[in-house]
Design a protein around this motif. Structure first.
Motif, PDB file in Angstrom:
ATOM      1  N   HIS A  27      34.364  31.613  36.128  1.00 49.02           N
ATOM      2  CA  HIS A  27      34.743  30.346  36.739  1.00 49.02           C
ATOM      3  C   HIS A  27      35.305  29.347  35.629  1.00 49.02           C
ATOM      4  O   HIS A  27      36.382  28.689  35.829  1.00 49.02           O
ATOM      5  N   ARG A  60      38.528  30.455  34.323  1.00 47.95           N
ATOM      6  CA  ARG A  60      39.722  30.013  35.023  1.00 47.95           C
ATOM      7  C   ARG A  60      40.210  28.868  35.069  1.00 47.95           C
ATOM      8  O   ARG A  60      41.505  28.517  35.657  1.00 47.95           O
ATOM      9  N   LYS A  96      45.269  30.258  29.422  1.00 43.86           N
ATOM     10  CA  LYS A  96      45.219  31.387  28.984  1.00 43.86           C
ATOM     11  C   LYS A  96      45.136  31.589  27.517  1.00 43.86           C
ATOM     12  O   LYS A  96      44.314  32.277  26.959  1.00 43.86           O
ATOM     13  N   GLU A 124      42.642  39.698  34.426  1.00 46.65           N
ATOM     14  CA  GLU A 124      43.078  38.788  35.496  1.00 46.65           C
ATOM     15  C   GLU A 124      44.113  39.646  36.225  1.00 46.65           C
ATOM     16  O   GLU A 124      45.298  39.908  35.515  1.00 46.65           O
ATOM     17  N   CYS A 144      36.244  26.858  41.932  1.00 45.90           N
ATOM     18  CA  CYS A 144      35.583  27.910  41.448  1.00 45.90           C
ATOM     19  C   CYS A 144      34.022  27.825  42.067  1.00 45.90           C
ATOM     20  O   CYS A 144      33.219  28.822  41.725  1.00 45.90           O
TER      21      CYS A 144
END
Length: 181
Positions: A12, A15, A19, A82, A177
């Motif tokens: 989490h 995320r 990236k 992902e 998350c």
């Protein structure tokens, strides 16, 4: 359950990052995992750790080292992929169940091994640390699971993302998350 919690947190947290910063997180996960592994191995190889203890704290530590390897691997896979394939999600939840069972064993062994604090102090105090962290992470996931269960029985009561309502909408709106993998 601490091993599951660490991999879950890494997933989490990744995320929430862009990236381009995830590679740094992968290195950090790997470095912290190796540090935890080396620390556990150090405790395992201490001469006093092989002294007599009435309960299998030494075997429990070996199990913890094995779970640490799985934690590192799963955390790295969850951060890299992902979307996360359903096979990996299934494996991750099976790992969560096994991590829960391992945490219960650690708590029981530690609670019954108070006399080991004199014969194998490093091993005993590491076991206490793992027990407390397992207990805290189990409590966290129990509360989270209770909310999830209530939301399944009464859809939208706890969280309804479409209408932006529910008891937990405000806390979860900032950090979704907390709700799922």
């Amino acid at each position: 359950m601490i091993h599951f919690c660490l991999a879950h947190t890494a997933y989490h947290f990744s995320r929430r990052l862009p990236k381009r910063h995830r590679l740094r997180l992968q290195f950090a996960i790997f470095a912290l995992g190796i540090a935890a592994f080396i620390f556990q191995l150090y405790i395992l190889l201490r001469p006093r750790s092989s002294h007599y203890c009435g309960l299998p704290l030494l075997y429990n530590l070996v199990g913890s080292i094995i779970f640490t390897f799985f934690t590192i691997g799963l955390a790295l896979l969850l951060v890299m992929l992902e979307p996360v394939p359903w096979e990996l999600k299934t494996t991750f939840f099976i790992f969560g169940g096994a991590s829960f069972a391992k945490g219960v064993c650690t708590i029981v062994f530690t609670a019954l091994a108070t006399q080991c604090a004199k014969t194998t102090p490093e091993l005993y105090y590491l076991s206490v640390t793992l027990s407390v962290s397992s207990l805290v992470s189990t409590a966290f996931f129990s509360v989270l699971g209770l909310f999830w269960l209530v939301n399944m029985v009464f859809p939208g009561l706890i969280l309804n993302k479409e209408t932006k309502t529910g008891i937990c909408y405000e806390p979860v709106s900032e950090c979704g998350c907390l709700w799922h993998i």
